[in-house]
Every structure is written in structure tokens, then in C-alpha cells.
Design a protein around this motif. Structure first.
Motif, PDB file in Angstrom:
ATOM      1  N   ASP A 144      57.605  19.442 -65.874  1.00 50.04           N
ATOM      2  CA  ASP A 144      57.772  18.734 -67.153  1.00 50.04           C
ATOM      3  C   ASP A 144      56.459  18.620 -67.940  1.00 50.04           C
ATOM      4  N   ILE A 145      55.786  19.742 -68.122  1.00 51.68           N
ATOM      5  CA  ILE A 145      54.516  19.741 -68.837  1.00 51.68           C
ATOM      6  C   ILE A 145      54.758  19.681 -70.349  1.00 51.68           C
ATOM      7  N   ASN A 146      54.164  18.686 -70.986  1.00 52.41           N
ATOM      8  CA  ASN A 146      54.145  18.587 -72.447  1.00 52.41           C
ATOM      9  C   ASN A 146      52.684  18.561 -72.880  1.00 52.41           C
ATOM     10  N   LEU A 147      52.267  19.606 -73.560  1.00 53.90           N
ATOM     11  CA  LEU A 147      50.854  19.737 -73.891  1.00 53.90           C
ATOM     12  C   LEU A 147      50.713  20.629 -75.122  1.00 53.90           C
ATOM     13  N   THR A 148      49.887  20.199 -76.060  1.00 56.35           N
ATOM     14  CA  THR A 148      49.576  21.013 -77.238  1.00 56.35           C
ATOM     15  C   THR A 148      48.063  21.140 -77.369  1.00 56.35           C
ATOM     16  N   ILE A 149      47.586  22.363 -77.493  1.00 57.58           N
ATOM     17  CA  ILE A 149      46.172  22.634 -77.726  1.00 57.58           C
ATOM     18  C   ILE A 149      46.043  23.287 -79.098  1.00 57.58           C
ATOM     19  N   HIS A 150      45.165  22.749 -79.923  1.00 59.38           N
ATOM     20  CA  HIS A 150      45.060  23.196 -81.306  1.00 59.38           C
ATOM     21  C   HIS A 150      43.934  24.215 -81.494  1.00 59.38           C
ATOM     22  N   GLU A 151      44.046  24.936 -82.556  1.00 58.80           N
ATOM     23  CA  GLU A 151      43.066  25.957 -82.908  1.00 58.80           C
ATOM     24  C   GLU A 151      41.660  25.348 -82.969  1.00 58.80           C
ATOM     25  N   GLY A 152      40.714  26.012 -82.275  1.00 56.55           N
ATOM     26  CA  GLY A 152      39.321  25.579 -82.321  1.00 56.55           C
ATOM     27  C   GLY A 152      38.965  24.451 -81.385  1.00 56.55           C
ATOM     28  N   GLU A 153      39.911  23.942 -80.604  1.00 56.56           N
ATOM     29  CA  GLU A 153      39.602  22.870 -79.657  1.00 56.56           C
ATOM     30  C   GLU A 153      38.888  23.432 -78.434  1.00 56.56           C
ATOM     31  N   LYS A 154      38.140  22.554 -77.776  1.00 47.91           N
ATOM     32  CA  LYS A 154      37.492  22.876 -76.498  1.00 47.91           C
ATOM     33  C   LYS A 154      38.002  21.854 -75.483  1.00 47.91           C
ATOM     34  N   VAL A 155      38.779  22.350 -74.519  1.00 49.06           N
ATOM     35  CA  VAL A 155      39.520  21.477 -73.617  1.00 49.06           C
ATOM     36  C   VAL A 155      39.112  21.761 -72.172  1.00 49.06           C
ATOM     37  N   LEU A 156      38.884  20.710 -71.408  1.00 48.27           N
ATOM     38  CA  LEU A 156      38.570  20.822 -69.981  1.00 48.27           C
ATOM     39  C   LEU A 156      39.769  20.341 -69.180  1.00 48.27           C
ATOM     40  N   ILE A 157      40.190  21.136 -68.184  1.00 47.35           N
ATOM     41  CA  ILE A 157      41.310  20.781 -67.311  1.00 47.35           C
ATOM     42  C   ILE A 157      40.772  20.560 -65.899  1.00 47.35           C
ATOM     43  N   VAL A 158      41.030  19.380 -65.335  1.00 47.29           N
ATOM     44  CA  VAL A 158      40.571  19.044 -63.991  1.00 47.29           C
ATOM     45  C   VAL A 158      41.745  18.540 -63.164  1.00 47.29           C
ATOM     46  N   GLY A 159      41.548  18.515 -61.854  1.00 50.52           N
ATOM     47  CA  GLY A 159      42.577  18.017 -60.952  1.00 50.52           C
ATOM     48  C   GLY A 159      42.248  18.406 -59.535  1.00 50.52           C
ATOM     49  N   PRO A 160      42.858  17.753 -58.547  1.00 48.98           N
ATOM     50  CA  PRO A 160      42.627  18.113 -57.149  1.00 48.98           C
ATOM     51  C   PRO A 160      43.066  19.547 -56.863  1.00 48.98           C
ATOM     52  N   SER A 161      42.560  20.115 -55.764  1.00 48.21           N
ATOM     53  CA  SER A 161      43.025  21.432 -55.330  1.00 48.21           C
ATOM     54  C   SER A 161      44.529  21.376 -55.091  1.00 48.21           C
ATOM     55  N   GLY A 162      45.228  22.410 -55.561  1.00 44.73           N
ATOM     56  CA  GLY A 162      46.665  22.451 -55.394  1.00 44.73           C
ATOM     57  C   GLY A 162      47.435  21.611 -56.385  1.00 44.73           C
ATOM     58  N   SER A 163      46.745  21.035 -57.381  1.00 46.11           N
ATOM     59  CA  SER A 163      47.423  20.165 -58.348  1.00 46.11           C
ATOM     60  C   SER A 163      48.245  20.946 -59.359  1.00 46.11           C
ATOM     61  N   GLY A 164      47.926  22.228 -59.520  1.00 50.14           N
ATOM     62  CA  GLY A 164      48.656  23.048 -60.483  1.00 50.14           C
ATOM     63  C   GLY A 164      47.836  23.490 -61.672  1.00 50.14           C
ATOM     64  N   LYS A 165      46.537  23.141 -61.690  1.00 51.51           N
ATOM     65  CA  LYS A 165      45.728  23.474 -62.868  1.00 51.51           C
ATOM     66  C   LYS A 165      45.536  24.983 -63.017  1.00 51.51           C
ATOM     67  N   SER A 166      45.334  25.704 -61.893  1.00 55.23           N
ATOM     68  CA  SER A 166      45.206  27.162 -61.996  1.00 55.23           C
ATOM     69  C   SER A 166      46.546  27.796 -62.377  1.00 55.23           C
ATOM     70  N   THR A 167      47.644  27.223 -61.884  1.00 51.76           N
ATOM     71  CA  THR A 167      48.968  27.728 -62.272  1.00 51.76           C
ATOM     72  C   THR A 167      49.189  27.534 -63.767  1.00 51.76           C
ATOM     73  N   LEU A 168      48.747  26.406 -64.306  1.00 51.93           N
ATOM     74  CA  LEU A 168      48.844  26.174 -65.752  1.00 51.93           C
ATOM     75  C   LEU A 168      48.087  27.275 -66.497  1.00 51.93           C
ATOM     76  N   ALA A 169      46.894  27.607 -66.011  1.00 53.04           N
ATOM     77  CA  ALA A 169      46.109  28.679 -66.637  1.00 53.04           C
ATOM     78  C   ALA A 169      46.830  30.014 -66.530  1.00 53.04           C
ATOM     79  N   HIS A 170      47.435  30.287 -65.357  1.00 51.39           N
ATOM     80  CA  HIS A 170      48.145  31.553 -65.159  1.00 51.39           C
ATOM     81  C   HIS A 170      49.368  31.664 -66.072  1.00 51.39           C
ATOM     82  N   CYS A 171      50.003  30.552 -66.345  1.00 53.50           N
ATOM     83  CA  CYS A 171      51.143  30.584 -67.277  1.00 53.50           C
ATOM     84  C   CYS A 171      50.666  30.866 -68.702  1.00 53.50           C
ATOM     85  N   ILE A 172      49.494  30.346 -69.050  1.00 50.31           N
ATOM     86  CA  ILE A 172      48.960  30.566 -70.391  1.00 50.31           C
ATOM     87  C   ILE A 172      48.606  32.028 -70.606  1.00 50.31           C
ATOM     88  N   ASN A 173      47.939  32.649 -69.612  1.00 49.37           N
ATOM     89  CA  ASN A 173      47.502  34.041 -69.823  1.00 49.37           C
ATOM     90  C   ASN A 173      48.512  35.080 -69.339  1.00 49.37           C
TER      91      ASN A 173
END
Length: 567
Positions: free
Chosen positions: A25-54
Motif C-alpha cells: 500500500d505505498i502512496n508516494l509522490t516525488i516531484h520534478e527537481g526534488e532530492k529525496v533520501l530513502i532509509v529503512g532497516p535491511s529487508g524493509s523494502g527500500k531497495s525493492t521500491l527502487a527496483h520498481c521505479i527503475n
């Protein structure tokens, strides 16, 4: 208002090989020109979020998703990975995994070649991308021969060359020394300011990323977004500590001293934080803590004398290095990428033989011992987990060394399960190794050596890719083993690890021993810090700003307080 370039709407993703969703249930909007840092424990899903983006998920990592993900206004499910790469340039945590060319120029040009760009246009764009990351002089170099920071510049130029408006960095600092990591953060920031690109950074090393400004920090836990705030607000919210993420060290010091940390004082940076009203409290806290006790002199266990070695005899990597490692000591070896840190560990293990010098263990010459004989007393965990993993399943990987030594099955089961628990891997014991994250693979290699209980344990970058909670659990286990007599040698870029757990630090620079002292004094020595590509901690800067001398004593007292809090 700037237009949205990445939009998640009730997005859920589940890998085909897993029974539960990794993102929920991810709800997230990133706008043009923003600089965003994503953090979380190992296995939290942050790399999966990146993999879905690219597009790596689901195109490379198969899985099913529900909800909506839009990239540049288009539904991602209708876009192939090549089309997504036109919008998103990716720099992964392991640059070696991205190299495809024989030279830097060929590697940068890879996307252009696939897109059929004319040769003259290709040369122009490669040169422009290399110039943008200040790397024009290395276009004819082999990627495999570059330093860690140079490899990052190559992959970054490869992401820029296609003109992608979004740049995604997946743990770009994981394998970099502190100086190079800071330079990488500054380079990313310059690209952001000068080009106006949207920047997304996934990274464990929060304090180092915050060396330069970011617009938002997004915290992910168990596949859900639990916070999305500006840095100063997040640092004051308590979310980082609640979720087991290491906050900047200077903020911990302020809290220990009883200071009120609010967004108004600008807590993101120790250089600019408003200390009015906090300085006196910090000084009183410092004076109330006892001075650091003198460390006991350890009986020599492993001695290196006059060690010289080079993979090419004409270019020595180590030159006349002598050091003594005490029985039961926790020794850190630090220095810039390429200083010879990993090489010295390979010599100790017998993978290579020095061209001159000697090594003694318990006073006995090691020169005639085989690698197998040394492995019975010296365990070595390599920096890259992919270089050590050989079994399909996690349990079998950790059990392999015990099986090869003929240990009874019941004892193997008990020792493997115990080690998996302390390394935070027990829930994944039946998983395929290929399904583990980079950080989980790192812990798997550490577990495979820990289970053997060697007399000396060498760990090359043990905290790379680890979140703070698993880092602490693992180090508590290692320190308990140390209390029982195990000698630990930690090869590390992690300044906090060095301060928190190192009893002594040896610094290498250009293949020679540059310094040998306590970690706090090492990091307070500006000449050593600069020459070895280390960096002084925010604690040293905080001590200097409030006028406490010597700075290393302030740091030592903080570390003792911090250790009490952690226990």
C-alpha cells in the motif's frame, strides 16, 4: 507547483519466489527537481521500491503488483525496462555489477550504442557526461582497475549520458572510504543544483548523506512508508531511533546531555546547528563523565614484521609494514580505498605470500602453513559477499564449513541455528541465497565463518549494507566472542564502528603504516585524517564548537555513554 515525476498509488509488490508482499500500500509522490533520501532497516523494502521505479522489478526480478505506479505521467506497467531507462538513470551499490565495456568510455556509451546513436554524437555525449562528473581524463582506463570512487563516477556518467531526468542511487556509499563517500555526496549535490534533475538516494549512511541538503527523508519499515518529512523535522521526531536507524552522532550527544532538539535549531548539520543554550549542558555532561580508562597491554598473538608485497613486483601494495595484534584485542585497520587493507588480510590468511618479511602466530612462523591449516584458527569474511557464497540455500551455506570438518549433524543444526539467530537471519534459513538482499548476503557470509568459532576473525567491511539494528546485534555477538577470547580484526571505512568497538586502530596509506593509536585520537589527528581519506566525526566537530579539549576525550566519553545506552 512542480509536476510529479514518480507517483505510487496504493502500490503493492510481491516477488514471485516469496509468500508475502515486500511492498504494501505505498502512496508516494516525488516531484520534478526534488532530492529525496530513502532509509529503512535491511529487508524493509527500500531497495525493492527502487527496483520498481527503475523497472528491475518485475522485468529482472519477477513478481506481481497491484495499484498504480506512474513514471513521468505514464503507467509503468506499459513500459519496458529500456523505455524506463530513458527517464531513470541508475547507479547501484556494486559498480562492478554494472560494467560491460573494456574501457570507461565504452561503458559510458553502452546505452547510446543500444539506442543506435550515431558515432559522432555518441562521442560528444560520452565526453559531456564524463566532464559532468569530472572524469574526462579516465575515458581510456579499464573500469576494473579503478578505485571505488572512480568506479562510482563511471557508473554515474553512464546514467547521465542518456539524458535521464531522474537519477536513482542505490546505496552509492556502501563500498567507499569516508573521504570518497563525502566527495560522492558532494558530486551528487552539485549535479542536482546545476542540472535540476530529480535525485533519489537509497542509503544506510544517513549522516554522510546529510552532509549536503536533501528535501525529504522517507522511512520504510516492513514494506510500508512510516515517515515522509523534511530532514530537520524527521531528526527531531524520534522515528529513526524507534525504527532502529542510526541518527547523526552529534544529535545523540545532545540528547545524552539533556538538550532539547527541535527543528528550529537546524539539527541536520553539526557545522550549522544552533548550539546557543546547549553548549553549557554539553560541557557539564562531559565533565560529569569519567575519563577514559587506560587499555590493558595485550599479549602478542599475531605479529607481522617488515611485510612487503605487490601483485606486480614492480608496484608494491604494502611496504615494510610491521604490527602486533594482541590476544583478545579488537583491532581496526583503516585507510583509503587501495591502501592495502584487504591485501594485508589475504596475506595473513595465506592467500598470498609476502615478498619479504615474516608472520608469527603464538610465536610460531606461519610461512609453511597451508591455507587450510591457517583457516582452522583464522577466519576471514570478504568484503563482497558474492565472492564467498556457494550453496543454493542459506542454511546449507552456513553449515558448509562444519560439514567439511565432519561435525555431527545434531551439533551442526544447533550451531547453525544459533548463529543465524544472532545474525538476524533465522527467519530466512530455508530461503535461496539468491533471494537475499545485499545486506542479508553480507550477514550470511559472516555467519558462515562465525559458526566455526576461529581464534582470530578478520572481517573486511563488516557493516557495509547493514542497518543499525542488525549492525548492533552482530557487533554485540562479536564482542561477546571477544570477551571469551576471540581476537577481532576489523577492516573498515565505518568511523562509528571504529570508535564504538575498536580498542586500537592501525591506519595504512600508500601501502605503509601511517598511524597506530586509539580510534578517537586517530580521528582527531587532522594530518592522518586527510592523508588516509578518513573524516573527523561530528563528535569531534561538536567538541571543537563548544571548546572542549582534548576533542578525543569528549569522543571517548560519548562512546562509553553510547555503549551503556545500547546495552
Amino acid at each position: 507547483m512542480k509536476k510529479p515525476v514518480i507517483e505510487f498509488d496504493q502500490f503493492t509488490f510481491q516477488y514471485r519466489a516469496q509468500s508475502e508482499p515486500t511492498l504494501r500500500d505505498i502512496n508516494l509522490t516525488i516531484h520534478e527537481g526534488e532530492k529525496v533520501l530513502i532509509v529503512g532497516p535491511s529487508g524493509s523494502g527500500k531497495s525493492t521500491l527502487a527496483h520498481c521505479i527503475n523497472g528491475l522489478a518485475p522485468h529482472f526480478y519477477p513478481g506481481e503488483h497491484s495499484g498504480m505506479l506512474k513514471i513521468m505521467g505514464a503507467d509503468s506497467k506499459n513500459m519496458g525496462i529500456a523505455e524506463l531507462s530513458d527517464s531513470i538513470g541508475t547507479v547501484m551499490q556494486d559498480p562492478d555489477g554494472q560494467f560491460v565495456g573494456l574501457t570507461v568510455a565504452e561503458d559510458i556509451a553502452f546505452k547510446l550504442e543500444n539506442d543506435g546513436v550515431p558515432h559522432a554524437e555518441m562521442i560528444r555525449r560520452v565526453q559531456e557526461a564524463a566532464a559532468e562528473v569530472e572524469f574526462s581524463d579516465f575515458l581510456n582506463a579499464s573500469p576494473q582497475e579503478l578505485s571505488g570512487g572512480q568506479k562510482q563516477k563511471t557508473t554515474l556518467a553512464g546514467g547521465l549520458v542518456g539524458g535521464a531526468p531522474i537519477l536513482l542511487f542505490d546505496e552509492p556509499l556502501a563500498s567507499l572510504d569516508p573521504y570518497t563517500g563525502r566527495a560522492t555526496v558532494e558530486l551528487i549535490d552539485r549535479l542536482h543544483r546545476e542540472s535540476g534533475r530529480t535525485i533519489i538516494i537509497v542509503e544506510h549512511r544517513l549522516e554522510e548523506v546529510l552532509h549536503c541538503p536533501v528535501d525529504r527523508i522517507i522511512v520504510i519499515e516492513e514494506g510500508r512508508i512510516v515517515a515522509d518529512l523534511p530532514p530537520d523535522e524527521l531528526l527531531c521526531s524520534g522515528v529513526l531511533r524507534e525504527k532502529g536507524i542510526r541518527e547523526p552522532l552529534h544529535l545523540s550527544a545532545l540528547r545524552y546531555a539533556g538538550c532539547q532538539v527541535t527543528p528550529e535549531i537546524g539539527p541536520r548539520s553539526v557545522d550549522s546547528i544552533n548550539l546557543e543554550g546547549c553548549a553549557e549542558q554539553l560541557i557539564r555532561w562531559h565533565e560529569a563523565n569519567l575519563a577514559s580508562p587506560t587499555s590493558d597491554v595485550k599479549q602478542p598473538l599475531l605479529e607481522l614484521e617488515g611485510i612487503t608485497f605487490g601483485y606486480d613486483p614492480a608496484k608494491p601494495v604494502l611496504q615494510d609494514v610491521s604490527l602486533s595484534i594482541g590476544r583478545g584485542e579488537v583491532l581496526c585497520i583503516a585507510g583509503r580505498n587501495g591502501a592495502g587493507k584487504s591485501t594485508i588480510s589475504r596475506l595473513i590468511c595465506g592467500f598470498h605470500k609476502p615478498s619479504s618479511g615474516s608472520m608469527r602466530l603464538n610465536g610460531r612462523d606461519l610461512s609453511r602453513d597451508t591455507i587450510r591449516e591457517r583457516a582452522d584458527v583464522i577466519g576471514f569474511v570478504m568484503q563482497n559477499p558474492n565472492h564467498m557464497l556457494s550453496k543454493p540455500l542459506l542454511y546449507d551455506e552456513v553449515a558448509l564449513g562444519l560439514v567439511n570438518r565432519g561435525i555431527p549433524e545434531a551439533e551442526i543444526r544447533d550451531r547453525v541455528n544459533e548463529t543465524l539467530r544472532v545474525c538476524g537471519l533465522y527467519p530466512f534459513r530455508s530461503w535461496p541465497v539468491s533471494a537475499l538482499s545485499y545486506g542479508q548476503k553480507k550477514r550470511a557470509t559472516i555467519a558462515s565463518i562465525l559458526v566455526l568459532r576461529p581464534e582470530i576473525l578478520i572481517l573486511d567491511e563488516p557493516t557495509a549494507g547493514q542497518d543499525f539494528r542488525h549492525y548492533n546485534e552482530m557487533m554485540k555477538f562479536l564482542i561477546e566472542l571477544n570477551r571469551q577470547g576471540m581476537t577481532l580484526i576489523l577492516i573498515t571505512h565505518d568511523m562509528h564502528l571504529m570508535l564504538e568497538y575498536g580498542q586500537r586502530t592501525v591506519v595504512l596509506a600508500e601501502g605503509r603504516k601511517l598511524a597506530d593509536d586509539t580510534p578517537a585520537r586517530i580521528l582527531g589527528n587532522a594530518e592522518v585524517v586527510e592523508e588516509a581519506h578518513l573524516h573527523e566525526t561530528s563528535l569531534h566537530i561538536l567538541a571543537r564548537r563548544i571548546g572542549v579539549q582534548p576533542e578525543d576525550e569528549f569522543v571517548s566519553r560519548f562512546i562509553r555513554s553510547d555503549r551503556r545506552m545500547m546495552n
